[in-house]
Design an enzyme around this catalytic site. Structure first.
Site, PDB file in Angstrom:
ATOM      1  N   CYS A 137       0.399  -1.031  -0.321  1.00  0.00           N
ATOM      2  CA  CYS A 137      -0.141   0.524   0.095  1.00  0.00           C
ATOM      3  C   CYS A 137       0.964   1.010   0.535  1.00  0.00           C
ATOM      4  O   CYS A 137       0.475   2.229  -0.019  1.00  0.00           O
ATOM      5  CB  CYS A 137      -0.713   0.332   1.640  1.00  0.00           C
ATOM      6  SG  CYS A 137      -1.738  -1.752   0.989  1.00  0.00           S
ATOM      7  N   HIS A 392      -9.185   3.634  -2.153  1.00  0.00           N
ATOM      8  CA  HIS A 392      -7.367   3.518  -2.268  1.00  0.00           C
ATOM      9  C   HIS A 392      -6.720   2.666  -2.636  1.00  0.00           C
ATOM     10  O   HIS A 392      -7.270   0.947  -2.906  1.00  0.00           O
ATOM     11  CB  HIS A 392      -7.544   2.656  -0.406  1.00  0.00           C
ATOM     12  CG  HIS A 392      -6.401   1.566  -0.159  1.00  0.00           C
ATOM     13  ND1 HIS A 392      -4.631   2.589  -0.557  1.00  0.00           N
ATOM     14  CD2 HIS A 392      -5.498   1.050   0.231  1.00  0.00           C
ATOM     15  CE1 HIS A 392      -4.345   1.451  -0.275  1.00  0.00           C
ATOM     16  NE2 HIS A 392      -4.424   0.619   0.374  1.00  0.00           N
ATOM     17  N   CYS A 424      -0.688   2.216   6.611  1.00  0.00           N
ATOM     18  CA  CYS A 424      -0.111   0.645   7.075  1.00  0.00           C
ATOM     19  C   CYS A 424       0.264   0.205   5.844  1.00  0.00           C
ATOM     20  O   CYS A 424      -0.206   0.857   4.571  1.00  0.00           O
ATOM     21  CB  CYS A 424      -1.487   0.473   7.834  1.00  0.00           C
ATOM     22  SG  CYS A 424      -2.776   0.275   6.849  1.00  0.00           S
ATOM     23  N   GLY A 426      -0.125  -4.141   4.126  1.00  0.00           N
ATOM     24  CA  GLY A 426      -0.032  -5.130   4.105  1.00  0.00           C
ATOM     25  C   GLY A 426       1.019  -6.031   4.563  1.00  0.00           C
ATOM     26  O   GLY A 426       1.985  -5.795   3.695  1.00  0.00           O
TER      27      GLY A 426
END
Lengths: 462, 319
Positions: A137, A392, A424, A426
């Site tokens: 991300c 996102h 954050c 993954g």
């Protein structure tokens, strides 16, 4: 020097340094005025080799599989923003030293090739290389950090960084088997958890209930809707000329997509409360308080400050620091709570010095946890809404948030100096970067400079 | 690297020519207007630890200090009452100051030690004179009169050991030679008071001047009718300019606008008033700067905000 009372004498000598009286009285002598930008708010550390961003633009963000960009491939998304950023700055494409694009789900080699194809579409010559970067991300932000580091290292002077994600065309999938030894490593097991399960873990571990998550989501939509209505995204959005395919008939209609379509300003606690938990029985994370699955792209054109000055380009933002950190994969959402203090410290600042935060709202649970853990003023975080309302697009998010942040800092003028982009990641990481506002005032002026005019302050153009 | 906090407002910071990381900071109470003074010697380690090696109190404020080039423990400080104090850090505090030269009739605001003839040092004063001293003699060796207003700064030519310049509020810079009775050059460099001047360490004919008119000018003494370069980057009077000991074109300047700027005099940007770096870490007038000769890139600044900072010129001052 004549003798006077010592203290008075010293004061008068010093005072003459500040408010001088011309000592040669043989007539008027013209002195060039160098008052410049002497206001306290204008004093800042500047360096010729600062890495600055002269343009940051993005496509609209649309819902995957249903929105206006659902049939647009990565090539067209990127080509659009590449061309826009070069047109707006007037930088000749052959001057770019490297193009680094964050991308997560697209097949690795194919996506890297698509980025190169997009650069050709945008009129960038073959002499400019292209590469991709994948830190899940954070890829879009990592791309910006990579280009900044390369410029600092002297590999090149001008770089193009950004990100793209076509979640309509590339679903999340795991190919092949899972290594059986994963079972023996808790960290590795955490890497295999679906993101929504990590959100439930964060909610459970830190006591963030359904109600506060839904409230967070409502606020995100409200802020995004207000920003959209006020036209705040107009400066950063590049309309995409593309086609939309009717799923039933297969007929293609040419369209121009220029608006984010995920925002629901009318969202209420009631409408969100009706949604079922999506990842765990009796859980708290729903589709409504999670980030949306989205298509989009964003880029930033970066160079040294000396180069921007040489080209006469106003500086939109200054790259100050970046940090990527690792956290427990099973609660990956806490990433920003660790990455932000690290990046802020690396910039030599404190959290209080940051005026605007763009913290990716992967899930309301983790985003509100991070804001609470760091004790941030909520009014400083995602003032124009976040991923819950806007979406996102994984690889693009870092660059998208940077574009939104820098334009927000510019709108606030003297009211804001530093901003942070964070998310954050993954598999248990967090990333954050600190940017400083460019400081230039309005580009638009009807006044024109008179060459050779040295009698007025640098602020004035006559 | 780091920040040395002083009890009084700092006026001058000088690196020791013998010990890397050792700095002397001259300070004065109440911005030097009235009150006492304090001479500090700090040790700054590369990891940022700051150790106070010595602290000497004086009756009047201290405006400048200079390390001896002959003895690693000796330094001189010039005071607002016109006296020059000599300190030896190897002696116990009770034995300091070792000497006090009291001849100037007004504030003594600059001292400079000769790097070649290592027993000589100069002082300049608001009494319009410059005096030549040696520690071996009880009185000044020579007094140079000629200026008609405060002499703010005096600097030895690094390559010609008998030549020095003085910068004065009478808007001239004078170049003197110990072998000559009168100045060899009177340079009306600015239309306003000249607070500072320094020689280029790699070209013995080049000097830079900084003035109340906010500009820094570069001069060649062989062609004194016109400046080579004018750099207008400061928004208030330029308090100190200093050429780098390691580079022909690098120049450091500090100003009442609270910034310290690093200039590349050879770059086209300098003429446009654009420095390589501009640091705004001081929250009061920035009045003292120095380059380290022992460690290339290490620089220091002193300000009225009761601090002296040491940092690398490629970066930023940080704690």
């Amino acid at each position: 020097m004549e003798s006077t009372s010592s203290a008075q004498g010293r004061l008068s000598v010093l005072a003459k340094h500040i408010c001088p009286v011309p000592t040669d009285v043989q007539g008027l002598s013209l002195q060039g005025c160098s008052a410049g930008d002497s206001a306290a708010y204008e004093r800042r550390n500047i360096a010729d080799d600062d890495v600055v961003i002269v343009a940051a633009l993005r496509t609209p963000l649309t819902k995957a599989r249903r929105g206006g960009l659902k049939d647009t491939d990565a090539v067209d998304l990127l080509a659009t923003v590449f061309k826009a950023v070069l047109d707006r700055t007037g930088v000749e494409p052959q001057a770019i030293g490297d193009i680094v694009i964050g991308s997560v789900l697209g097949p690795s080699s194919q996506r890297a090739n698509e980025c190169r194809i997009a650069s050709f579409f945008a009129g960038i010559p073959e002499t400019v290389p292209v590469r991709t970067v994948n830190r899940q991300c954070s890829s879009g932000l990592q791309a910006i950090a990579d280009v900044a580091a390369a410029i600092r290292a002297g590999f090149y002077t001008i770089g193009l960084a950004g990100g793209v994600e076509t979640m309509s065309l590339n679903p999340m999938a795991w190919e092949g088997g899972i290594n059986p030894r994963v079972e023996s490593f808790p960290g590795a097991q955490g890497c295999m958890m679906p993101m929504g399960v990590t959100s439930e873990n964060v909610a459970a571990k830190f006591g963030i209930d359904r109600k506060s998550q839904d409230e967070f989501a409502v606020r995100s939509h409200r802020k995004a809707a207000a920003a959209k209505a006020a036209g705040k995204f107009k400066e950063e959005i590049v309309p995409v000329s593309t086609k939309v395919k009717d799923p039933k008939t297969g007929a293609e209609t040419p369209v121009i997509i220029s608006e984010d379509d995920g925002v629901r300003g009318s969202t209420t606690m009631e409408s969100l409360g009706a949604l079922k938990p999506a990842f765990k029985k009796n859980g708290t994370t729903t589709a409504g308080n999670s980030s949306q699955v989205t298509d989009g792209a964003a880029v930033a054109l970066m160079m040294t400050r000396a180069e921007a000055r040489r080209r006469g380009l106003p500086v939109l933002g200054v790259f100050r620091s970046f940090a990527a950190v690792g956290v427990d994969p099973s609660i990956m959402g806490v990433g920003p709570a660790v990455a932000i203090p690290e990046a802020v410290a690396r910039a030599g600042l404190a959290l209080d010095d940051i005026d605007v935060y763009e913290i990716n709202e992967a899930f309301a649970s983790q985003a509100s946890y991070c804001i609470g853990k760091l004790g941030l003023d909520e009014n400083k975080v995602n003032p124009n809404g976040g991923a819950i309302a806007l979406g996102h697009p994984l690889g693009a998010t870092g660059a998208r948030c940077t574009a939104t942040l820098l334009h927000e800092l510019r709108r606030r003028g003297r009211g804001a100096r530093f901003g942070v982009v964070s998310m954050c990641i993954g598999s248990g990481m967090g990333a954050a970067a600190v940017f400083e506002a460019g400081g230039e005032v309005d580009k638009f002026t009807t006044a024109h400079a008179v060459p050779g005019q040295v009698l007025l302050s640098k602020d004035a153009i006559v | 690297m780091g920040r040395c906090r002083t009890a009084f407002n700092a006026y001058s910071v000088k690196f020791s020519p013998f010990f890397e990381g050792r700095i002397a900071v001259a300070t004065a109470q109440n911005f030097g207007i009235i009150g006492n003074g304090k001479q500090y010697v700090f040790e700054v380690t590369p990891h940022g630890a700051i150790i106070e090696v010595a602290q000497y109190d004086t009756l009047d404020g201290l405006y400048d200090c200079a390390w001896s080039e002959a003895n690693e423990n000796v330094l001189v400080a010039s005071s607002g009452d016109g006296s020059i104090k000599v300190y030896d850090t190897a002696l116990p505090p009770a034995a300091n100051p070792v000497r006090s030269f009291k001849e100037h009739r007004h504030e003594c605001c600059s001292v400079a030690w000769n790097t070649s003839k290592r027993d000589l040092f100069l002082s300049s004063s608001w009494d319009d004179t410059i005096k030549l001293w040696t520690l071996q003699a009880p009185a000044s060796l020579r007094t140079f009169a000629g200026h008609t207003y405060c002499v703010y700064h005096v600097a030895w030519n690094p390559q010609q050991p008998e030549v020095f310049l003085s910068a004065s509020g009478d808007t001239t810079v004078r170049v003197w030679d110990l072998r000559q009775p009168a100045p060899t050059l009177v340079l009306p460099a600015h239309g306003f008071e000249i607070l500072t001047a320094d020689w280029c360490k790699y070209n013995d004919c080049l000097l830079a001047t900084g003035s109340v008119d906010k500009s820094i000018k570069l001069w060649d003494v062989r062609v004194p009718n016109r400046e080579l370069l004018m750099m207008m980057g400061h928004s208030y009077a330029v308090r100190r300019v200093l050429f780098s000991p390691h580079s022909e074109s690098l120049l450091l300047s500090c100003s009442y606008d609270m910034t310290v700027k690093l200039w590349d005099t050879a770059s086209p940007q300098a003429a446009q008033g654009l420095p390589l770096r501009s640091w705004d870490h001081h929250t009061e007038f920035a009045v003292g700067i120095d380059f380290s000769t022992l460690r290339e890139g290490l620089i220091a600044s002193a300000g009225w905000d009761e601090s002296a900072w040491v940092w690398d010129q490629r970066g930023f001052p940080s704690l």
